[in-house]
Scaffold this motif. Structure first.
Motif, PDB file in Angstrom:
ATOM      1  N   ILE A   1      50.338  41.053  73.860  1.00 43.00           N
ATOM      2  CA  ILE A   1      51.383  40.412  73.442  1.00 43.00           C
ATOM      3  C   ILE A   1      51.322  38.772  73.412  1.00 43.00           C
ATOM      4  N   GLN A   2      50.671  38.110  74.485  1.00 42.73           N
ATOM      5  CA  GLN A   2      50.285  36.964  74.709  1.00 42.73           C
ATOM      6  C   GLN A   2      49.586  36.526  73.497  1.00 42.73           C
TER       7      GLN A   2
ATOM      8  N   LEU B   1      59.329  37.240  67.202  1.00 42.65           N
ATOM      9  CA  LEU B   1      58.862  38.091  66.275  1.00 42.65           C
ATOM     10  C   LEU B   1      57.554  38.723  67.174  1.00 42.65           C
ATOM     11  N   ALA B   2      56.996  37.929  67.930  1.00 41.85           N
ATOM     12  CA  ALA B   2      55.788  38.493  68.700  1.00 41.85           C
ATOM     13  C   ALA B   2      56.157  39.524  69.468  1.00 41.85           C
TER      14      ALA B   2
ATOM     15  N   ALA C   1      54.735  43.568  68.684  1.00 40.23           N
ATOM     16  CA  ALA C   1      54.059  44.077  69.643  1.00 40.23           C
ATOM     17  C   ALA C   1      54.736  45.558  69.901  1.00 40.23           C
ATOM     18  N   ALA C   2      56.148  45.670  70.037  1.00 43.33           N
ATOM     19  CA  ALA C   2      56.950  46.712  70.268  1.00 43.33           C
ATOM     20  C   ALA C   2      56.625  47.763  68.933  1.00 43.33           C
TER      21      ALA C   2
ATOM     22  N   GLY D   1      57.753  45.537  86.553  1.00 39.92           N
ATOM     23  CA  GLY D   1      58.168  44.222  86.893  1.00 39.92           C
ATOM     24  C   GLY D   1      58.848  43.384  85.559  1.00 39.92           C
ATOM     25  N   ILE D   2      59.430  42.194  86.030  1.00 39.80           N
ATOM     26  CA  ILE D   2      60.066  41.566  84.705  1.00 39.80           C
ATOM     27  C   ILE D   2      59.172  41.048  83.816  1.00 39.80           C
ATOM     28  N   GLY D   3      59.562  40.774  82.449  1.00 36.51           N
ATOM     29  CA  GLY D   3      58.668  40.060  81.758  1.00 36.51           C
ATOM     30  C   GLY D   3      58.350  40.801  80.441  1.00 36.51           C
ATOM     31  N   ASN D   4      57.756  40.188  79.753  1.00 40.12           N
ATOM     32  CA  ASN D   4      57.333  40.616  78.322  1.00 40.12           C
ATOM     33  C   ASN D   4      56.984  42.138  78.143  1.00 40.12           C
ATOM     34  N   VAL D   5      56.101  42.519  79.145  1.00 41.77           N
ATOM     35  CA  VAL D   5      55.701  44.007  78.901  1.00 41.77           C
ATOM     36  C   VAL D   5      56.740  45.053  78.991  1.00 41.77           C
TER      37      VAL D   5
END
Ligand code: ATP
Ligand code: MG
Lengths: 362, 313
Positions: free
Chosen positions: B49-50, B106-107, B111-112, B161-165
Motif C-alpha cells: 500500500i505504501q 486511490l492508492a 490495493a483493495a 491494529g488501526i491503519g491502512n492495512v
C-alpha cells in the motif's frame, strides 16, 4: 498403424447410452425385456439415447447415419471420441479401447486422429476464423507460423479465403458451417466425425461441398462417420448407410441394399421417395440365363445388347431402347444373367424378384 | 408481568439467554492472541500500500493526470479520455489538498481491488465449476455484503491494529462479493457446446479454462470488477474511522465539526474518482465488435505510436 489389417478403424460393440441417474438399472431391465422405452422414461426417469449399437467402419469408408430427430444420432457419434461415456459396451479406434485410454492419450487422439464437425457449429465467438480453424494445432503446441499456414490451406479448401480475420458472428450460417469443416480437417485427422455438416447450406454449395468432401476423403483415405437428414446426400456420399430409430440401428447396408430391401416399414418409409434408377444394378434384377432359356427356349444371344453386372438401371434403360431383345449381362467373358424388359420395369418400380438380397449388419 | 425467572411458553425468547453476545466477545480475545501470527502478512500488505501511495504522491499531479487520461483513452476511447480529463481537472481545483487526498484514496482503493482480484478470481472460478462450493460460498457472500461494517471493524482492528492495512481488509470484505458472484456466473454461462468442441479437439482442462472459458466470461468478470471498484470507493468513509487517510477522512472530520463545505469537497472528490474508475473499467468491458475487432494495441495512444513506428520503418 500397427493394427492388423482386418481391424476396422472404428468399431462400436454393443454401445448403450441411458441418460439419468438409474441408468444401470434401466439397462438391466431393458436387456431382460422387463420394461420398454416409454416405461423406462416414466418409471425410472431415464432416457434411452442409444441402445445396443454395434457397427464398424473400415479404413477410407464413409459411413452415413440417418434417422429422425431425437433418434440418437448425435449421441452415438459423441461416443466415438468419448465426449460421452457409454453406459455399456465399448468403442475401439484402430483396435484401441477408447474407454480405457488415459486422459492424455485421449487428448492426443482427439487432437491428432479425430476431427469433428458439430451440428450447432460450436465455433468460438472470441476467436477469429483463423484461430478457430487452428485450434487443434494450438492445443498441441504447434508454432504460430506453421498454424497459420495450415489454417490458410484449410480455409482455402472450404473456399473462405480472405475471411481469416473475421469473427464467427460476422459470417452467415453456411459460412460458419464451412469454418467448422475447416477446423475439423485442419489437423489432417484420419477420422472425421460429421454431425449434419452441410445442413445450413444452400443446395448449390451443398452439392459442391459434398463433391469436395468426397474427393478429399477418397484422396486422403479418411474414415468418416457422417450424420445427415438428407437421404440423397447419404446415397451420394455414403459407402454404407445406417438407419436409426429410437436409439436402435435398425438397418445397416449399402445404399442399394437399404433402398431395394428395407427391413421394415420405418426404413421403407424413409427410402420410399428415392429414385432407384441410379442405385439398383443389373446384378440385382437379372435372371440366370438357364432360367430364361427354360421359359423362352434356347435363343441366340448374339444380337443382344450387353451390360456389366454393376451397371445401373439408367444404363439398362438406355440399352433397352431401340431393341426388342433382352439385355445380356456379362462379367468379363462369363455370362452372368439376363435382364428382361419385365425385370427392368419391376426394378424401376422397386420390386425385387431376384430373391432376398444378402444384408450384413456387423 | 411474569417473574423474570419463570419460563413463558408464549415468549420463550425472552426467558432463555444463550449468552451468544458474551461468547462472541471471545473473538476479540482470539484476535488479540493471534496478532503475532498475522504480522508478516500485515507488513507485506503495508509495504504494498505504501509503495503505491508513495508512487502516486511523488508523481507531479499534471503528469499523473496525463497518465490516467492516456489509460482512459487506451481502455475506453477518445471521448471517455476527454471526459476523464475534465472531471479530474475539476477534482484538482476542488481545494488545494484535494489532489493529494484523492491520490491517497486511490492508492488504498487500488490495493483493495488488487487484493480482491487475487482472492476473488480463483474463488469465483472454483464456484463456477463446483455447485457444492457455490452453495457453501453463497451465504458467506450474502453475509459479507450485508453485515454492517461496524460489526467486523472491531475484530479486524484488534487483530491488525488501526491503519491502512485494516482499512484495505475491511474494504475487501465489503467489496469482494460481486466479483466472486459475477466470475462464477460468467463461467457458468459459457456456452457448453463450445466447451465440448474444445474438448473434442484435444484441449486439456487448463487449456479449456484459459482459452475458452475465461475469455468468454471476460465481459461478465469485468462487470464484477467494476462493481467491486465502486463498492471499494463507497467504503472509504467507514475505513477512515480506523484511521485511513484520504478523502474519506476529510468527510469524517468535516462531519465531526459540522463543516458542510469540507464534507462537500471530500464527497465530490470521492464521486469524481468513482466516475473516472467506472468509465475506464466499463471501457475495458466494451465488446470488441464495437471497436471494430481490433486488438487493444491497434487503437488508442499505443496504436498511434505503433503506427508512427510503422510508417518510419
Ligand atoms: N445430455 C442429455 N441428457 C438427457 N437426455 C439426452 C441428453 N442428450 C440427448 N438426450 C436425449 O437422447 C435422445 C437422442 O438425442 P440426439 O441429440 O442424439 O438426437 P439426434 O438424433 O441427434 O436428433 P437431431 O436430428 O434432432 O439432431 C433425445 O431423446 C434426447 O432427449
Ligand atoms: Mg443431432
Amino acid at each position: 498403424m500397427g493394427a492388423p489389417a482386418a481391424e476396422p478403424v472404428i468399431r462400436c460393440d454393443g454401445v448403450w447410452k441411458v441418460f439419468g441417474s438409474k441408468a444401470k438399472e434401466a439397462i438391466r431391465a431393458v436387456k431382460a425385456g422387463e420394461l420398454n422405452k416409454a416405461q423406462i422414461r416414466d418409471k425410472l426417469d431415464c432416457v434411452v439415447g442409444v441402445s445396443d449399437a454395434t457397427f464398424s467402419v473400415g479404413r477410407g469408408e464413409i459411413f452415413c447415419i440417418m434417422g429422425l430427430s431425437g433418434s440418437g444420432k448425435s449421441t452415438l457419434i459423441r461416443h466415438i471420441n468419448r465426449l460421452i461415456e457409454p453406459t455399456d459396451g465399448a468403442i475401439y479406434i484402430e483396435g484401441r479401447n477408447v474407454s480405457a485410454m488415459s486422459a492424455k492419450e485421449l487428448r492426443q487422439i482427439r487432437a491428432e486422429t479425430i476431427g469433428m464437425v458439430f451440428q450447432n457449429m460450436a465455433l468460438m465467438p472470441h476467436r477469429n476464423v483463423r484461430d478457430n480453424v487452428a485450434f487443434a494445432l494450438e492445443v498441441r503446441g504447434i508454432a504460430e507460423d506453421k498454424r497459420r499456414q495450415v489454417a490458410r490451406q484449410a480455409i482455402e479448401a472450404v473456399e473462405l479465403t480472405g475471411w481469416d480475420l473475421k469473427y464467427p458472428d460476422e459470417l452467415s450460417g453456411g459460412m460458419q458451417q464451412r469454418v467448422g469443416l475447416a477446423r475439423a480437417i485442419a489437423a489432417n485427422p484420419s477420422i472425421l466425425l460429421m454431425d449434419e455438416p452441410f445442413s445450413a447450406l444452400d443446395p448449390l454449395i451443398r452439392h459442391q461441398l459434398q463433391g469436395t468432401f468426397m474427393e478429399l476423403s477418397a484422396e486422403l483415405h479418411k474414415t468418416t462417420v457422417f450424420i445427415t437428414h438428407d437421404l440423397s446426400e447419404a446415397i451420394r456420399i455414403g459407402d454404407r448407410i445406417a438407419i436409426m430409430k429410437d436409439g436402435v440401428l435398425v438397418q445397416i447396408g449399402t445404399p442399394e441394399e437399404i433402398v431395394t430391401n428395407p427391413v421394415d416399414e420405418y426404413v421403407a418409409q424413409f427410402v420410399g421417395g428415392i429414385s432407384k434408377l441410379d442405385l439398383v444394378t443389373a446384378a440385382k434384377v437379372m435372371l440366370p440365363l438357364e432360367q430364361y432359356r427354360q421359359t423362352n427356349g434356347s435363343t441366340d444371344t448374339a444380337n443382344w445388347p450387353v451390360a456389366r453386372p454393376d451397371d445401373k438401371l439408367n444404363t439398362l434403360v438406355n440399352l433397352s431402347i431401340g431393341t426388342a431383345h433382352p439385355i445380356l449381362v456379362r462379367d468379363g467373358d462369363v455370362v452372368a444373367g439376363v435382364v428382361t424388359k419385365d425385370a427392368l420395369l419391376r426394378g424401376i418400380q422397386g420390386r425385387d424378384h431376384s430373391g432376398p438380397a444378402k444384408r450384413e449388419i456387423n | 408481568m411474569a417473574d423474570e425467572k419463570t419460563f413463558s411458553w408464549l415468549n420463550p425468547f425472552e426467558s432463555v439467554d444463550l449468552k451468544i453476545a458474551d461468547h462472541s466477545d471471545g473473538i476479540k480475545q482470539w484476535a488479540i492472541d493471534n496478532r503475532e501470527a498475522i504480522q508478516p502478512f500485515k507488513i507485506f500488505l503495508d509495504g504494498v500500500i505504501q509503495s503505491i501511495e508513495r508512487a502516486f504522491l511523488a508523481t507531479p499531479p499534471l503528469v499523473m493526470l496525463a497518465i490516467i487520461v492516456l489509460i482512459a483513452w487506451q481502455a475506453a476511447g477518445r471521448r471517455t479520455a476527454i471526459y476523464v480529463a475534465v472531471t479530474l481537472t475539476v477534482l484538482g481545483f476542488l481545494s488545494p489538498e484535494a489532489w493529494s487526498l484523492a491520490m491517497t484514496t486511490l492508492a488504498i482503493v487500488m490495493a483493495a481491488v488488487i487484493l480482491a482480484v487475487i482472492i476473488g478470481l480463483p474463488l469465483g472460478i472454483f464456484a463456477g465449476k463446483s455447485d457444492r462450493f457455490e452453495a457453501v460460498l453463497r451465504p458467506l457472500l450474502d453475509t459479507m455484503q450485508t453485515i454492517p461494517a461496524f460489526v467486523y471493524l472491531v475484530p479486524v482492528v484488534m487483530l491488525i491494529g488501526i491503519g491502512n492495512v485494516s482499512g484495505v481488509l475491511v474494504t475487501v470484505i465489503f467489496a469482494l462479493a460481486p466479483l466472486i458472484r459475477l466470475t462464477s456466473l460468467g463461467i457458468r454461462t459459457v456456452n457448453p457446446s463450445v466447451v465440448e468442441a474444445a474438448r473434442a479437439f484435444g484441449a486439456s482442462p487448463s487449456q479449456i479454462m484459459f482459452k475458452v472459458e475465461l475469455p468468454m466470461a471476460t465481459p461478465t468478470i469485468f462487470a464484477g470488477l467494476n462493481q467491486t471498484i465502486m463498492l471499494s470507493l463507497s467504503m472509504v468513509v467507514i475505513a477512515s474511522m480506523i484511521s485511513v487517510r484520504g478523502l474519506g477522512n476529510e468527510v469524517l472530520r468535516a462531519m465531526g465539526r459540522l463543516d458542510a463545505g469540507k464534507a462537500i469537497v471530500g464527497g465530490l472528490g470521492i464521486v469524481i474518482l468513482a466516475i473516472v474508475l467506472d468509465r475506464i473499467t466499463q471501457g475495458l468491458n466494451q465488446s470488441r465488435r464495437e471497436r471494430g475487432h481490433r486488438h487493444w494495441w491497434q487503437s488508442g495512444p499505443v496504436g498511434l505510436i505503433a503506427n508512427l513506428f510503422h510508417k518510419h520503418a
